[in-house]
Design a protein around this motif. Structure first.
Motif, PDB file in Angstrom:
ATOM      1  N   GLN A  64      21.639   2.946  53.117  1.00  0.00           N
ATOM      2  CA  GLN A  64      21.264   3.782  54.356  1.00  0.00           C
ATOM      3  C   GLN A  64      19.863   4.645  54.110  1.00  0.00           C
ATOM      4  OE1 GLN A  64      22.876   3.369  56.140  1.00  0.00           O
ATOM      5  NE2 GLN A  64      22.292   4.147  57.749  1.00  0.00           N
TER       6      GLN A  64
ATOM      7  N   VAL B 276      27.077   1.848  50.233  1.00  0.00           N
ATOM      8  CA  VAL B 276      26.546   2.240  51.352  1.00  0.00           C
ATOM      9  C   VAL B 276      24.887   3.294  51.422  1.00  0.00           C
ATOM     10  CG1 VAL B 276      26.984   3.359  53.079  1.00  0.00           C
ATOM     11  CG2 VAL B 276      28.575   1.891  52.667  1.00  0.00           C
TER      12      VAL B 276
ATOM     13  N   GLU C  47      28.047   3.778  58.021  1.00  0.00           N
ATOM     14  CA  GLU C  47      28.323   2.682  58.504  1.00  0.00           C
ATOM     15  C   GLU C  47      28.985   2.232  60.012  1.00  0.00           C
ATOM     16  OE1 GLU C  47      27.971  -0.224  55.959  1.00  0.00           O
ATOM     17  OE2 GLU C  47      30.273  -0.350  55.105  1.00  0.00           O
TER      18      GLU C  47
END
Length: 453
Positions: free
Chosen positions: A303, A299, A231
């Motif tokens: 990704q 996340v 992040e």
């Protein structure tokens, strides 16, 4: 670790290992290396015959060498009755795959528990080595007690593993810690004897439920670190910071540490994806939400598509283009493809109209077999498996790096320029120093760093 150096035998035990995957086989071989008599039992006859011939069914550095070094103390069999009847300690190391709802499938663990109960002939300790939800050891104990055929006492203990694929032998013999979850002194003493030859490794003794939680809490914390740094890397790209300099500055703080701060296209493998989902499911089952774990899962899923999104800067789509993919496994040093970014990206490239050329030093065969099971004919026809990196890059319009194999990291700008139609490199593992590509004519994009070219 020097695998040729045999460790002085301990007061040896008869140990049985149920399951010969990463956890089971590495545990069994290392237990034999420390002087115990080990029987590895599995339902897969082909795999057992392979191990009897001295071959390891998994790619793991040093494992096959250690198998052959200690072959006089290793027995491989499919005979459960023979494997369990005279064991002092039985380690359950079978898989706990993810169910569709994210929970752990414990059917293999419970099946082994029943087999043990039906075949043990003497008092013993059954040790759950598999990664299991909190409370599973209690269920295993109940199954064994209800299914016992002989008048014997069977104790159940938790002993989670903390090995990493690619370094599993070293991680087993020279572990950061050994966690033992027991409910009585007898089980503790037997397990201390089992690990007597693992010198200089701290042993933490706790109750079973705490041991089970230590495993999940440890793995999920590492997954959190990876998702967090990814992040931060994504934000670095937007504001002009360099994630590698940021991570280096963070790592000097002892409270943070410098491990698991490498930005990339997400974690994969057999542990982090499964364990984060399992803990998230377990919390939900108890009407509780671990928001940090939920965020890490989300996340990581996003990704994986980072490079594909980056490719839109250079091509509106991949229609009619030839794409190079370097690396298929989720990390170097293993042939494991579980949750690897390549599994979702390669079909995406083909669906976007590309012809895809792939290379991996050991994972191509496994990748091809999996794709043949899951893909339609059109997808299969648009993927070519190459023997060398050079042949993979030849005539391609863009290159995606998913695994930072040493052979990939050894490439130079010239290797890309002289083989590709257009040298555009999208690197999901930050394999190279940025300065390598400055002024070379190569377009190089990685994760959380400046674009070169």
């Amino acid at each position: 670790m020097n695998p040729q150096k045999k460790i002085k035998p301990t007061n040896s035990l008869n140990i049985t290992i149920a399951g010969t995957g990463y956890v089971g086989l590495c545990t069994g071989v290392c237990m034999a290396h420390t002087g115990h008599n080990v029987t590895c039992v599995d339902i897969d006859e082909q795999k057992i015959n392979l191990m009897k011939s001295g071959k390891s069914p998994i790619y793991e550095e040093g494992l096959e060498e250690l198998m052959n070094l200690n072959k006089e103390r290793l027995t491989f069999t499919t005979d459960h009755a023979m494997a369990y009847q005279n064991a002092d300690v039985i380690f359950i190391g079978v898989g706990t795959p993810e169910k569709k709802d994210g929970s752990a499938n414990l059917s293999y663990v419970f099946s082994v528990a029943k087999q043990i109960a039906h075949n043990v002939k003497k008092d013993c300790v059954v040790v759950v080595k598999s990664t299991v939800p909190i409370g599973t050891n209690d269920k295993v104990e109940n199954i064994i007690k209800s299914e016992l055929k002989e008048q014997v006492t069977v104790h159940v203990a938790s002993n989670p593993e903390f090995l990493s694929q690619g370094t599993a032998v070293r991680d087993t013999l020279h572990a950061s810690r050994i966690v033992i979850g027991v409910e009585n002194e007898y089980s503790e003493n037997i397990l201390r004897q089992a690990y007597e030859g693992f010198s200089d490794v701290p042993i933490i003794v706790t109750n079973r439920r705490s041991a089970e939680m230590i495993k999940y809490a440890s793995n999920d914390f590492l997954a959190l670190k990876i998702s967090y740094i990814n992040e931060i890397a994504n934000l670095c790209e937007l504001i002009g910071a360099d994630i590698e300099e940021v991570a280096k500055g963070m790592g000097f703080d002892d409270r943070i540490g410098n491990k698991f701060l490498r930005a990339g296209i997400g974690y994969g493998g057999s542990c982090f994806p499964k364990d984060t989902k399992a803990l998230h499911w377990l919390a939900s089952f108890h009407d509780y939400e671990i928001k940090t774990i939920k965020a890490a899962i989300e996340v990581n899923e996003q990704q994986k598509f980072k490079l594909f999104k980056k490719s839109r800067k250079y091509y509106e789509n991949l229609e009619g283009l030839t794409v190079a993919v370097l690396g298929l496994t989720f990390k170097p040093g293993t042939d494991d493809l579980r949750e690897a970014p390549s599994l979702v990206n390669v079909p995406l490239f083909v669906d976007d109209g590309a012809r895809v050329k792939v290379w991996d030093p050991i994972g191509s065969g496994t990748f091809k077999k999996q794709m043949e099971r899951e893909w339609n004919k059109e997808l299969l026809e648009n993927v070519k498996y190459c023997e060398t990196i050079e042949s993979t890059l030849l005539g391609t319009d863009i290159c995606f790096i998913f695994t930072e194999w040493p052979e990939v990291k050894a490439l130079t700008p010239k290797d890309f320029i002289t083989t590709m139609n257009r040298a555009i490199i999208l690197d999901g593992r930050n394999s190279y120093d940025l300065n390598t590509f400055i002024g070379t004519g190569v377009i190089y994009e990685s994760i959380g760093r400046s674009v070169i070219g």
